[in-house]
Design an enzyme around this catalytic site. Structure first.
Site, PDB file in Angstrom:
ATOM      1  N   LYS A   1      -4.776   9.853   4.817  1.00 28.63           N
ATOM      2  CA  LYS A   1      -4.920   8.303   4.425  1.00 28.63           C
ATOM      3  C   LYS A   1      -4.027   7.769   5.661  1.00 28.63           C
ATOM      4  CE  LYS A   1      -1.246   9.210   0.945  1.00 28.63           C
ATOM      5  NZ  LYS A   1      -1.106   9.285  -0.337  1.00 28.63           N
TER       6      LYS A   1
ATOM      7  N   ARG B   1       1.132   5.469 -12.358  1.00 27.94           N
ATOM      8  CA  ARG B   1       0.363   4.664 -11.564  1.00 27.94           C
ATOM      9  C   ARG B   1      -0.938   4.341 -12.018  1.00 27.94           C
ATOM     10  NH1 ARG B   1       1.251   6.526  -5.304  1.00 27.94           N
ATOM     11  NH2 ARG B   1      -0.086   8.396  -5.961  1.00 27.94           N
TER      12      ARG B   1
ATOM     13  N   HIS C   1      -0.576  13.795 -10.831  1.00 33.19           N
ATOM     14  CA  HIS C   1       0.319  13.666  -9.337  1.00 33.19           C
ATOM     15  C   HIS C   1       1.976  13.438  -9.974  1.00 33.19           C
ATOM     16  CE1 HIS C   1       1.234  12.463  -5.203  1.00 33.19           C
ATOM     17  NE2 HIS C   1       1.876  11.233  -5.634  1.00 33.19           N
TER      18      HIS C   1
ATOM     19  N   ARG D   1      -3.202  18.990  -2.339  1.00 32.93           N
ATOM     20  CA  ARG D   1      -3.633  17.723  -1.493  1.00 32.93           C
ATOM     21  C   ARG D   1      -2.189  17.770  -0.653  1.00 32.93           C
ATOM     22  NH1 ARG D   1      -3.627  16.132  -7.006  1.00 32.93           N
ATOM     23  NH2 ARG D   1      -1.631  15.020  -6.687  1.00 32.93           N
TER      24      ARG D   1
ATOM     25  N   TYR E   1      19.538 -11.261  21.044  1.00 32.76           N
ATOM     26  CA  TYR E   1      19.753 -12.398  19.966  1.00 32.76           C
ATOM     27  C   TYR E   1      21.017 -12.302  19.521  1.00 32.76           C
ATOM     28  CZ  TYR E   1      14.695 -12.940  21.011  1.00 32.76           C
ATOM     29  OH  TYR E   1      13.722 -13.392  21.669  1.00 32.76           O
TER      30      TYR E   1
ATOM     31  N   CYS F   1      14.607  -6.416  19.740  1.00 31.15           N
ATOM     32  CA  CYS F   1      13.694  -7.632  19.597  1.00 31.15           C
ATOM     33  C   CYS F   1      12.344  -7.185  19.329  1.00 31.15           C
ATOM     34  CB  CYS F   1      13.819  -8.097  21.016  1.00 31.15           C
ATOM     35  SG  CYS F   1      15.297  -8.315  21.879  1.00 31.15           S
ATOM     36  N   MET F   2      11.463  -8.076  19.587  1.00 33.75           N
ATOM     37  CA  MET F   2       9.963  -7.715  18.919  1.00 33.75           C
ATOM     38  C   MET F   2       9.168  -6.746  20.030  1.00 33.75           C
ATOM     39  SD  MET F   2       6.712 -10.502  18.643  1.00 33.75           S
ATOM     40  CE  MET F   2       7.500 -11.403  17.221  1.00 33.75           C
ATOM     41  N   ASP F   3       9.609  -6.816  21.338  1.00 30.14           N
ATOM     42  CA  ASP F   3       9.010  -5.961  22.040  1.00 30.14           C
ATOM     43  C   ASP F   3       9.885  -5.294  23.221  1.00 30.14           C
ATOM     44  OD1 ASP F   3       6.780  -7.851  21.458  1.00 30.14           O
ATOM     45  OD2 ASP F   3       8.043  -9.197  22.550  1.00 30.14           O
TER      46      ASP F   3
END
Ligand SMILES: *Cc1c(COP(=O)(O)O)cnc(C)c1O
Length: 376
Positions: free
Chosen positions: A41, A138, A168, A221, A266, A312-314
């Site tokens: 998954k 669940r 589970h 599983r 930042y 930072c983001m990138d």
């Protein structure tokens, strides 16, 4: 779809042989008549769903588990003909679509079955697994009576193939076995209600199979173990060494001497206490390399280098022991020289579990397999 960064050095490198090794080794521990279904998954926990399907199949997995119907359809589209079980609840309106593609669905109440029987074609059969809620809270049947009623409904309705029953565990990865044993007892008492056992009786995720193999039933599983990660973090030792399958690599994109007193990133939260060498790495929280990892480290040339200033983001910056040039390889997860950074190391620092780290890497990071990436 997020744009993939093919013209940037940051990439996830996935080791097919590690995946095959983990699956083969686990299968060797199982009874002869037991099967291993590979849990793939969430894009194979970030490793690439169809690639992982292929590698685990090569290693002996005889079926797949996914979380949602779309993941199962993706596997059918890719040509996989093995049994596929959707572990979550699928909206009943898709029952026919699942039957059309021979996909097994998880069911937790009788009403669902009754509605589905109206939607499935006359000559069709939908494969279903009944989920038992023995303490996970669940999905699934909570009462034995309701379970028994659904099971006998299935036996008497030609539109369904009662293929499996499962539960589970909530605490299979913990030292304390009390809650685990409670769930096992509830499961046994559910099972006494069955006149006939379905083809698959399954209770084990990776942790259960590693540490409570006696409970396994006839199918497991197997999820996080495929990828070489310990489901308990460091709480319990697996019976064999799992091989980590995923590395995160990059290269220095900018390199400089930062003068004493100058700051980084930042908020200017980091100020050099002396002249220092700073490397910039083109990866950030938009890649799933979390902002919380400020102060953690990467590996350059077999040495730990601290992440200084905010992620930072990138991009992010690290302090280096010397002026490594642009293009120098950086390991954010994986091995460099005699040192390594595991997904569990990253997770612990970020206050989460290894699962969330590999699932969190975004599409912008290309996935490459078996070092097929061409090194400069
Ligand atoms: C995700 C999942 C698994 C696999 O769990 P791992 O801890 O990764 O082995 C097994 N069963 C169910 C129901 C799941 O949702």
């Amino acid at each position: 779809m997020m744009v993939v960064g093919l013209h940037r050095s940051s990439r996830l490198v996935i080791d097919a042989e590690a995946i095959r090794y983990n699956v083969r080794t686990e299968i060797e521990r199982l009874d002869q008549q037991s099967e291993l279904f590979a849990v793939i998954k969430a894009n194979g926990y970030g490793h690439g769903i169809t690639k992982v399907a292929q590698f685990t199949k090569e290693a002996g997995a005889t079926g797949f588990c996914v979380a949602i119907l779309d993941e199962a359809l993706e596997l059918r589209e890719a040509g996989f003909e093995e049994p596929i079980l959707v572990l979550g609840i699928t909206e009943v309106k898709w029952a026919k679509l699942a039957a059309d593609h021979d996909i097994s669905l998880t069911v937790g109440d009788l009403e669902w079955l009754k509605t589905a029987s109206q939607l499935i074609g006359d000559k069709q059969q939908l494969k279903v697994h009944l989920a038992l809620d023995t303490g996970m809270g669940r999905i699934g049947f909570q009462s034995e009576e309701a379970f028994q009623e659904a099971a006998s409904y299935l036996e008497n309705t030609a539109k369904f193939n009662f293929e499996g029953v499962f539960t589970h565990f909530a605490t299979a990865d913990e030292k304390d076995k009390k809650y685990f044993d409670l769930q096992v007892n509830r499961f046994h008492s559910f099972m006494k209600r069955l006149v006939k056992r379905p083809k698959y009786v399954h209770v084990s995720n990776t942790a259960t199979s590693l540490w409570h193999a006696a409970c396994n039933g006839n199918m497991i599983r197997f999820g996080v173990g495929i990828y070489g990660m310990n489901p308990s973090g460091r709480a319990l030792n697996p019976p064999y060494d799992l091989k980590p399958a995923m590395s995160l690599e990059s290269e220095i994109s900018f390199s400089k001497l930062l003068k004493k007193g100058r700051s980084v990133s930042y908020g200017a939260t980091y100020t050099a206490s002396e002249d220092q060498y700073i490397g910039t790495i083109p990866i950030g929280y938009a890649d799933g390399y979390e902002r919380r990892l400020q102060g953690f480290h990467v590996l350059i040339d077999g040495q730990f280098c601290e992440i200084v200033g905010r992620v930072c983001m990138d991009q992010l910056m690290v302090r280096m022991p010397k002026l490594y040039p642009v293009g120098t390889k950086v390991i954010l997860a994986g091995r460099s020289g005699n040192q390594a950074i595991s997904m569990t190391d990253i997770a612990e620092y970020a206050g989460t579990i290894n699962y969330e780290i590999t699932c969190g890497f975004t599409e912008r990071l290309p996935r490459t397999y078996n070092h097929e990436y061409i090194e400069k």
